[in-house]
Design a protein around this motif. Structure first.
Motif, PDB file in Angstrom:
ATOM      1  N   ILE A  20     -16.722 -15.307 -16.127  1.00 39.16           N
ATOM      2  CA  ILE A  20     -17.333 -16.392 -16.258  1.00 39.16           C
ATOM      3  C   ILE A  20     -16.093 -17.484 -16.081  1.00 39.16           C
ATOM      4  O   ILE A  20     -15.318 -17.642 -16.744  1.00 39.16           O
ATOM      5  N   VAL A  21     -16.331 -18.480 -15.092  1.00 38.53           N
ATOM      6  CA  VAL A  21     -15.446 -19.597 -15.044  1.00 38.53           C
ATOM      7  C   VAL A  21     -15.951 -20.476 -15.899  1.00 38.53           C
ATOM      8  O   VAL A  21     -15.239 -21.363 -16.626  1.00 38.53           O
ATOM      9  N   VAL A  22     -17.278 -21.279 -15.750  1.00 40.59           N
ATOM     10  CA  VAL A  22     -17.896 -22.260 -16.395  1.00 40.59           C
ATOM     11  C   VAL A  22     -19.396 -22.159 -16.533  1.00 40.59           C
ATOM     12  O   VAL A  22     -19.998 -21.496 -15.785  1.00 40.59           O
ATOM     13  N   SER A  23     -19.940 -22.528 -17.725  1.00 47.62           N
ATOM     14  CA  SER A  23     -21.502 -22.419 -17.904  1.00 47.62           C
ATOM     15  C   SER A  23     -21.697 -23.706 -18.562  1.00 47.62           C
ATOM     16  O   SER A  23     -20.944 -24.430 -19.134  1.00 47.62           O
ATOM     17  N   LEU A  24     -22.903 -23.965 -18.524  1.00 43.18           N
ATOM     18  CA  LEU A  24     -23.744 -25.144 -18.992  1.00 43.18           C
ATOM     19  C   LEU A  24     -24.682 -24.864 -20.243  1.00 43.18           C
ATOM     20  O   LEU A  24     -25.568 -23.933 -19.878  1.00 43.18           O
ATOM     21  N   MET A  25     -24.431 -24.871 -21.320  1.00 45.68           N
ATOM     22  CA  MET A  25     -25.277 -24.441 -22.524  1.00 45.68           C
ATOM     23  C   MET A  25     -26.125 -25.776 -23.091  1.00 45.68           C
ATOM     24  O   MET A  25     -25.369 -26.850 -22.944  1.00 45.68           O
ATOM     25  N   VAL A  39      -8.533 -24.899  -7.048  1.00 48.91           N
ATOM     26  CA  VAL A  39      -9.856 -24.264  -6.447  1.00 48.91           C
ATOM     27  C   VAL A  39     -10.873 -25.435  -7.088  1.00 48.91           C
ATOM     28  O   VAL A  39     -10.807 -25.587  -8.436  1.00 48.91           O
ATOM     29  N   MET A  40     -11.698 -26.178  -6.319  1.00 51.84           N
ATOM     30  CA  MET A  40     -12.496 -27.246  -6.768  1.00 51.84           C
ATOM     31  C   MET A  40     -13.745 -26.503  -6.831  1.00 51.84           C
ATOM     32  O   MET A  40     -14.384 -25.835  -6.133  1.00 51.84           O
ATOM     33  N   VAL A  41     -14.175 -26.636  -8.299  1.00 54.86           N
ATOM     34  CA  VAL A  41     -15.613 -26.135  -8.716  1.00 54.86           C
ATOM     35  C   VAL A  41     -16.603 -27.415  -8.811  1.00 54.86           C
ATOM     36  O   VAL A  41     -16.354 -28.063 -10.013  1.00 54.86           O
ATOM     37  N   ASP A  42     -17.590 -27.257  -8.113  1.00 58.01           N
ATOM     38  CA  ASP A  42     -18.584 -28.628  -8.369  1.00 58.01           C
ATOM     39  C   ASP A  42     -19.913 -28.285  -9.153  1.00 58.01           C
ATOM     40  O   ASP A  42     -20.437 -27.181  -9.211  1.00 58.01           O
ATOM     41  N   VAL A  86      -1.556 -17.781  -8.551  1.00 56.71           N
ATOM     42  CA  VAL A  86      -2.690 -18.326  -9.553  1.00 56.71           C
ATOM     43  C   VAL A  86      -3.119 -19.611  -8.777  1.00 56.71           C
ATOM     44  O   VAL A  86      -2.259 -20.281  -8.199  1.00 56.71           O
ATOM     45  N   ALA A  87      -4.308 -19.891  -8.951  1.00 60.71           N
ATOM     46  CA  ALA A  87      -4.831 -21.325  -8.551  1.00 60.71           C
ATOM     47  C   ALA A  87      -5.587 -21.674  -9.680  1.00 60.71           C
ATOM     48  O   ALA A  87      -6.403 -21.117 -10.505  1.00 60.71           O
ATOM     49  N   GLU A  88      -5.174 -23.034  -9.986  1.00 59.20           N
ATOM     50  CA  GLU A  88      -5.806 -23.743 -10.968  1.00 59.20           C
ATOM     51  C   GLU A  88      -7.133 -24.060 -10.847  1.00 59.20           C
ATOM     52  O   GLU A  88      -7.676 -24.452  -9.516  1.00 59.20           O
ATOM     53  N   ILE A  89      -8.248 -23.962 -11.710  1.00 58.42           N
ATOM     54  CA  ILE A  89      -9.578 -24.287 -11.537  1.00 58.42           C
ATOM     55  C   ILE A  89      -9.690 -25.628 -11.842  1.00 58.42           C
ATOM     56  O   ILE A  89      -9.454 -26.115 -13.194  1.00 58.42           O
ATOM     57  N   VAL A  90     -10.489 -26.481 -11.026  1.00 56.60           N
ATOM     58  CA  VAL A  90     -10.623 -27.790 -11.353  1.00 56.60           C
ATOM     59  C   VAL A  90     -12.031 -28.308 -11.263  1.00 56.60           C
ATOM     60  O   VAL A  90     -12.609 -27.898 -10.076  1.00 56.60           O
ATOM     61  N   LEU A  91     -12.639 -28.812 -12.194  1.00 55.97           N
ATOM     62  CA  LEU A  91     -14.050 -29.010 -12.334  1.00 55.97           C
ATOM     63  C   LEU A  91     -14.412 -30.330 -11.679  1.00 55.97           C
ATOM     64  O   LEU A  91     -13.774 -31.523 -12.338  1.00 55.97           O
ATOM     65  N   VAL A  92     -15.334 -30.536 -11.003  1.00 53.29           N
ATOM     66  CA  VAL A  92     -15.390 -31.825 -10.312  1.00 53.29           C
ATOM     67  C   VAL A  92     -17.161 -32.209 -10.468  1.00 53.29           C
ATOM     68  O   VAL A  92     -17.883 -31.258 -10.613  1.00 53.29           O
ATOM     69  N   ASN A  93     -17.600 -33.598 -10.666  1.00 54.81           N
ATOM     70  CA  ASN A  93     -18.742 -34.051 -10.758  1.00 54.81           C
ATOM     71  C   ASN A  93     -19.298 -33.803 -12.154  1.00 54.81           C
ATOM     72  O   ASN A  93     -20.445 -33.933 -12.373  1.00 54.81           O
ATOM     73  N   HIS A  94     -18.347 -33.476 -13.052  1.00 53.81           N
ATOM     74  CA  HIS A  94     -19.254 -33.223 -14.531  1.00 53.81           C
ATOM     75  C   HIS A  94     -19.735 -34.439 -14.988  1.00 53.81           C
ATOM     76  O   HIS A  94     -20.758 -34.148 -15.840  1.00 53.81           O
ATOM     77  N   VAL A 133     -23.893 -28.969 -22.678  1.00 52.84           N
ATOM     78  CA  VAL A 133     -22.385 -28.963 -22.866  1.00 52.84           C
ATOM     79  C   VAL A 133     -21.741 -27.877 -21.778  1.00 52.84           C
ATOM     80  O   VAL A 133     -22.247 -26.782 -21.841  1.00 52.84           O
ATOM     81  N   LEU A 134     -20.763 -28.449 -20.976  1.00 57.12           N
ATOM     82  CA  LEU A 134     -20.155 -27.598 -20.203  1.00 57.12           C
ATOM     83  C   LEU A 134     -18.975 -26.897 -21.076  1.00 57.12           C
ATOM     84  O   LEU A 134     -18.468 -27.309 -21.814  1.00 57.12           O
ATOM     85  N   GLN A 135     -19.009 -25.540 -20.740  1.00 48.99           N
ATOM     86  CA  GLN A 135     -18.048 -24.514 -21.477  1.00 48.99           C
ATOM     87  C   GLN A 135     -17.015 -24.087 -20.321  1.00 48.99           C
ATOM     88  O   GLN A 135     -17.586 -23.065 -19.442  1.00 48.99           O
ATOM     89  N   GLU A 136     -15.808 -24.272 -20.231  1.00 52.52           N
ATOM     90  CA  GLU A 136     -14.860 -23.638 -19.301  1.00 52.52           C
ATOM     91  C   GLU A 136     -14.097 -22.426 -19.944  1.00 52.52           C
ATOM     92  O   GLU A 136     -13.622 -22.719 -20.843  1.00 52.52           O
ATOM     93  N   ASP A 137     -14.466 -21.594 -19.377  1.00 51.21           N
ATOM     94  CA  ASP A 137     -13.937 -20.139 -19.834  1.00 51.21           C
ATOM     95  C   ASP A 137     -12.590 -19.682 -19.208  1.00 51.21           C
ATOM     96  O   ASP A 137     -11.658 -19.060 -19.676  1.00 51.21           O
ATOM     97  N   LEU A 138     -12.528 -20.101 -17.831  1.00 54.62           N
ATOM     98  CA  LEU A 138     -11.018 -19.834 -17.324  1.00 54.62           C
ATOM     99  C   LEU A 138     -10.647 -21.106 -16.726  1.00 54.62           C
ATOM    100  O   LEU A 138     -11.224 -22.131 -16.233  1.00 54.62           O
ATOM    101  N   ASN A 139      -9.298 -21.208 -16.731  1.00 48.63           N
ATOM    102  CA  ASN A 139      -8.749 -22.306 -15.993  1.00 48.63           C
ATOM    103  C   ASN A 139      -7.828 -21.906 -14.830  1.00 48.63           C
ATOM    104  O   ASN A 139      -7.024 -22.907 -14.172  1.00 48.63           O
ATOM    105  N   GLU A 140      -7.719 -20.660 -14.590  1.00 43.93           N
ATOM    106  CA  GLU A 140      -7.020 -20.234 -13.367  1.00 43.93           C
ATOM    107  C   GLU A 140      -7.287 -18.967 -12.917  1.00 43.93           C
ATOM    108  O   GLU A 140      -7.990 -18.095 -13.880  1.00 43.93           O
ATOM    109  N   VAL A 141      -7.018 -18.610 -11.657  1.00 40.09           N
ATOM    110  CA  VAL A 141      -7.724 -17.351 -11.162  1.00 40.09           C
ATOM    111  C   VAL A 141      -6.369 -16.967 -10.330  1.00 40.09           C
ATOM    112  O   VAL A 141      -5.726 -17.308  -9.630  1.00 40.09           O
TER     113      VAL A 141
END
Length: 195
Positions: free
Chosen positions: A172-177, A137-140, A101-109, A116-124
């Motif tokens: 879905i990894v992340v969405s902006l609502m 895994v860095m997600v910009d 598994v790889a941890e998902i790391v959100l950057v530049n939030h 509002v950022l909604q993170e649905d997954l924290n690993e792949v």
């Protein structure tokens, strides 16, 4: 790559006693090993390692002088006692794909001005040869606009030909609502008054 020292442990000594003595117990297994190796590690060393490495990380495990290239497969944490109970390690073979598994790391939030950022997954979950293993895994998310969605198939990991993604690519990894603002509250109040 970090190295963790471990000692083979005798199964005559109970894990509970070893934990009281300042150890974390573990197990090393792998395709090219006959059986598995029960190990014990100094608790302080394990806690230090887990500040930088975690489930899915590749490390060197030194068991009584024998070095093993391993994957941290599982970490059992006891929240009541506030301690790590045990760790499972998988010995890697260069020509064998392993599940990880790889941890998902959100950057530049901090660059997101509205919504509002909604993170649905924290690993792949994925499969790869040891040389292609990644633990993060860095997600910009800095350029996201309201309504934007980033899915597993959009990640850099999914584009790597040496990696087979096991998590649903459409997940879905992340969405902006849009954030619920004062106007929405006013509409709800008007509807309630009409009833």
């Amino acid at each position: 790559m970090n190295t963790l020292k471990a000692e083979k442990r005798s199964l005559d000594v109970k894990a509970k006693r070893l934990r009281r003595e300042g150890y974390v117990v573990g197990n090393v297994f792998g395709r090219e090993m006959k059986g598995s190796i029960p190990v014990k590690m100094v608790k302080r060393d394990v806690e230090k390692l887990l500040k930088t490495d975690h489930k899915g990380s590749q490390i060197m495990l030194d068991v009584d002088g024998a070095a093993y290239d391993v994957l941290i497969k599982n970490v059992d944490y006891n929240p009541v006692a506030g301690q790590i109970d045990s760790i499972e390690f998988q010995a890697l073979v260069s020509n064998e794909k392993v599940h990880s598994v790889a941890e998902i790391v959100l950057v530049n939030h901090e660059k997101i001005a509205e919504g509002v950022l909604q993170e649905d997954l924290n690993e792949v979950a994925y499969m790869a040869y040891p040389a292609s293993l990644v633990d993060q895994v860095m997600v910009d998310v800095g350029e996201m606009k309201i309504g934007d969605v980033i899915r597993v198939k959009d990640l850099s990991l999914a584009a790597d030909p040496d990696i087979t993604i096991k998590t649903n690519p459409e997940s879905i990894v992340v969405s902006l609502m849009a954030s619920h603002n004062v106007e929405a509250l006013a509409e709800d109040t008007e509807e309630a008054e009409e009833k």
